[in-house]
Motif scaffolding. Structure first.
Motif: not given
Length: 227
Positions: A127-143
């Protein structure tokens, strides 16, 4: 009046049938068409740099009170304590937590782990206030790795990338080639850097990296130029 139900349903069924292969096809990464150029730059650099996309990493943005009960509970649930020092990284197994702000973190995990991470975070927070957002599609990752990785990034990053200032286990929201990114100095041996970039800017940033890498790459490998 004629019954038009069957007539109207037939085209719909045909349309659904024709769309189903598209809906069921595997996702395409933002840089799928650049994989060959990244591999060529890696191959012809003689080991100086390595460039590759790490597609589809799970990325969960979490906002909560760092001093509240949820922070400890989430860390225990994930076996991954949320870093409290600014611009630091904590890694446990295949998961990484990046400090983005006093009350914000980005959790990065292997592809396909989004739902599991999000569910465990929500359950732990209760019940603690928390925001959880899936942003996987927002970015890609370069190595970006190799002995000249820091030199390559320094061409377009305003940060001091010397290991004393930006060593392993550090992260920052910054710009690279005038593109907003999250830059991560990996803490594994010779692991180099992650560059998390918005998918819509990934192609531009890849072109910029390949252009900046020309001093380390044999120019003969780019007939007609790097693009």
């Amino acid at each position: 009046m004629a019954d038009t139900t069957a007539l109207s349903a037939a085209p719909l069924r045909g349309a659904q049938s024709s769309l189903s292969p598209l809906l069921l096809s595997s996702p395409v990464s933002p840089l799928s068409d650049a994989a060959g150029r990244l591999a060529a730059a890696t191959r012809t650099s003689g080991g100086a740099i390595r460039l590759a996309e790490l597609p589809f990493l799970a990325q969960i943005d979490v906002r909560l009170d760092a001093k509240g009960a949820a922070a400890d509970a989430v860390g225990l649930a994930l076996d991954l304590p949320l870093p409290l020092a600014p611009n630091t990284v904590v890694r446990a197994g295949e998961s990484v937590a990046l400090w983005l702000g006093p009350d914000e973190w980005l959790l990065v995990g292997p592809p396909g782990s989004e739902r599991d991470l999000e569910g465990r975070i929500r359950e732990a927070a209760g019940d603690e206030p928390v925001s959880v957002t899936d942003v996987s599609a927002q970015r890609t990752t370069l190595l970006v790795t190799g002995p000249r990785a820091r030199d390559l990034l320094a061409h377009g990053c305003p940060l001091d990338l010397h290991p004393r200032a930006f060593g392993a286990g550090r992260c920052a929201q910054t710009t690279l080639g005038r593109t907003q990114v999250v830059l991560v100095a990996r803490d594994e041996p010779r692991a180099g850097f992650w560059v998390l970039v918005r998918s819509s800017f990934a192609g531009y940033l890849t072109d910029w990296l390949l252009d900046a890498a020309t001093e380390y790459v044999g120019e003969s490998s780019w007939p007609g130029g790097p693009w």
